[in-house]
Design a protein around this motif. Sequence first.
Motif, PDB file in Angstrom:
ATOM      1  N   CYS A 181     -15.662  31.452 -92.423  1.00  0.00           N
ATOM      2  CA  CYS A 181     -14.277  31.191 -92.054  1.00  0.00           C
ATOM      3  C   CYS A 181     -13.405  30.610 -93.431  1.00  0.00           C
ATOM      4  N   HIS A 182     -14.486  29.913 -94.322  1.00  0.00           N
ATOM      5  CA  HIS A 182     -13.790  29.341 -95.431  1.00  0.00           C
ATOM      6  C   HIS A 182     -13.430  30.332 -96.438  1.00  0.00           C
ATOM      7  N   LEU A 185      -9.858  31.973 -94.929  1.00  0.00           N
ATOM      8  CA  LEU A 185      -8.858  30.951 -95.322  1.00  0.00           C
ATOM      9  C   LEU A 185      -8.081  31.421 -96.461  1.00  0.00           C
ATOM     10  N   ASP A 186      -8.745  31.688 -97.416  1.00  0.00           N
ATOM     11  CA  ASP A 186      -8.424  31.927 -98.634  1.00  0.00           C
ATOM     12  C   ASP A 186      -7.515  33.343 -98.586  1.00  0.00           C
ATOM     13  N   GLU A 192     -11.507  33.075 -85.159  1.00  0.00           N
ATOM     14  CA  GLU A 192     -12.261  32.070 -84.267  1.00  0.00           C
ATOM     15  C   GLU A 192     -13.568  32.641 -83.703  1.00  0.00           C
ATOM     16  N   GLU A 193     -13.832  33.584 -83.420  1.00  0.00           N
ATOM     17  CA  GLU A 193     -14.877  34.166 -82.390  1.00  0.00           C
ATOM     18  C   GLU A 193     -16.004  34.874 -83.464  1.00  0.00           C
TER      19      GLU A 193
END
Lengths: 372, 372
Positions: A181-182, A185-186, A192-193
């Motif tokens: 997830c990190h 994000l970039d 989410e899943e």
Amino acid sequence: MKKTTSRLLISSSKNEADIHYLCGVRPPEGAVLIKSGKKIYLLVSAMESGRMRRTVRQNVTVISPDQLGIKPGKNLSQWIQKLLKEKQLSSVEISGDFPVGVADSLRRAGVKIHIIKQPPCPRREVKSADEIKAIRQSQRAAVEAMKAAIQQIASARISRDEMLVCGKTMLTSEKVRATICHTLLDFDCAAEETIVASGMLSADPHERGTGPLQAGQPIVIDIFPRSGKTGYWGDITRTVCRGPASAALKKQYNAVKAAQAAQLKMLKAGVWTDTVHRTGAQLMESRGFKTKTINGVAQGFIHGSGHGVGLEIHEAPRVSPANHQKLRAGHIITVEPGLYYPSIGGVRIEDTVLITEDGYKMLCSCPKKLEI
Amino acid sequence: MKKTTSRLLISSSKNEADIHYLCGVRPPEGAVLIKSGKKIYLLVSAMESGRMRRTVRQNVTVISPDQLGIKPGKNLSQWIQKLLKEKQLSSVEISGDFPVGVADSLRRAGVKIHIIKQPPCPRREVKSADEIKAIRQSQRAAVEAMKAAIQQIASARISRDEMLVCGKTMLTSEKVRATICHTLLDFDCAAEETIVASGMLSADPHERGTGPLQAGQPIVIDIFPRSGKTGYWGDITRTVCRGPASAALKKQYNAVKAAQAAQLKMLKAGVWTDTVHRTGAQLMESRGFKTKTINGVAQGFIHGSGHGVGLEIHEAPRVSPANHQKLRAGHIITVEPGLYYPSIGGVRIEDTVLITEDGYKMLCSCPKKLEI
């Protein structure tokens, strides 16, 4: 009133993507869209109307209830009736997932309603150059996140009791998911899943995964990010095993990998979706991997071979035994055979590809290797 | 057949939370739930059934189509008819958002359908101790993310042309949103729709925000994360201004802050939701802040004062002029007055609180300060 039939949509999870596609912008919940010929009317609350007017396509007229002389509130049926009357439309087409409360209310008011199976935007299946670019970007984010996840698992130490250890603590599904997830994000993407499921849990294709990861077990990593900017999705799955895999797991992995290779090889415009599925299914079955349901739990190759990817993570065309449809140039689909057995665990390998006249293009490539 | 009326739900964005609440687990899309007295039947595909059986509450019976003698596929109406027959149920209650295609098909098959307004789980409004704990955790994540965002904006340099600069590049809505999302991830929370909107864009309450941030302008930051583990949400909004704010913006900010203080002060079990709204609205109006719609664009205090928070980000009870309902101990609501004018921008201040018999408890506190 004119005898025109128009298409009517109310924004909810089921058709947000259609409204997004038609208007060029993500609609607020409860927005009402009426498409009459080439004209599109989008009815939203006064609070949402300014933003919508700034961002919708030129052929879309944004209307708020005050402009129709209606007081604010959420009586969708009243909004729709007023708009239909104003535009002299007496009948509408809706999908089966349209809310029954509004449908019944319109019927009582004398509006002719036709429930039709045809999707409101069949064109959505075939992607434009801009859409291909957007999906490729989301797919690139997915691949970068996959590489980061695999790197984290590959660099984990194996403890005496066969657990994966990172630094001084156990490596868990949760920690790998956080890495994914990190990374996403970039790229302004969220997922989410995300699935990071290992051992027994991996035998369930939709299990998100939880807890410490073990050596010698399959770890299914399925990443499907959505771009916050464009709204388009990507989708990739890899299955890895830290340390040596059992002979049974290797055999299962190789069957899935061979099935995917056979399916990819046959892709091009004009090929039938159900034929693609059957090719993968038959190859795995010929290697001894049976599909059956035992005590209500499905085992083997228990899902379709793929699906369209666009403004929805799962959209047309489905690549499954239930869908007999010709692939077209411009379709973007996943190719994702899998095998699931409680005794061994799950294996799934998935890529997202663009169908062309004479083959396919991988949107973003990523290595396939079981043992890491 | 018995003369029992049962409640029927199909999982979609509209009622996923109800099914989650009743079964204790997030349902797959298209799951069918029938609640008959205290018995709950959850119908899911064979592929989903193993996981559902492992995780649902004890009073829930998970059924897959093969157990009903139905071939796999997605004919929901057929699934439902078979289950109703097996359980000897001849009539069902549904909500207005039930899909019309399935409703019509059930009607044709002779099933009596009653569309009712009463929500399937009215009890969901009043939170249990476990739910309060879960929402408090999500709210804590939201507050930590808010502090990180405000810290990032506060530490930005102001360039000669009044832009915010971080290092050698402009500070943008996107960068602050990334900071928020990374912080939330450390709490296993995600917030796809985080708002960081400044200047003119902040005058639209649902504008996500984009581009470089300016000094001396309002920046509305609205963070509503959902816990990946529990499924419960949190919700907080702050408005900040880097550098000195104009007198007009200060006046607007102070009106909103005073309105929220007045609303918070009156909260306790037994108070009417619409009275809470009116108190805030009247206070702001008495300070000269009018609410009106100009050219279809709403200005002033253009939304409700709050909403319930739980398994949905917006749920009952609504704190709005349209909802006349007594607050009860155990309600968890947001208190979020706001003022929006294109010439100045938007100001919103929002906290999430637990209603008690004699007042309220802030779930997680966070400073309120305009100029930073």
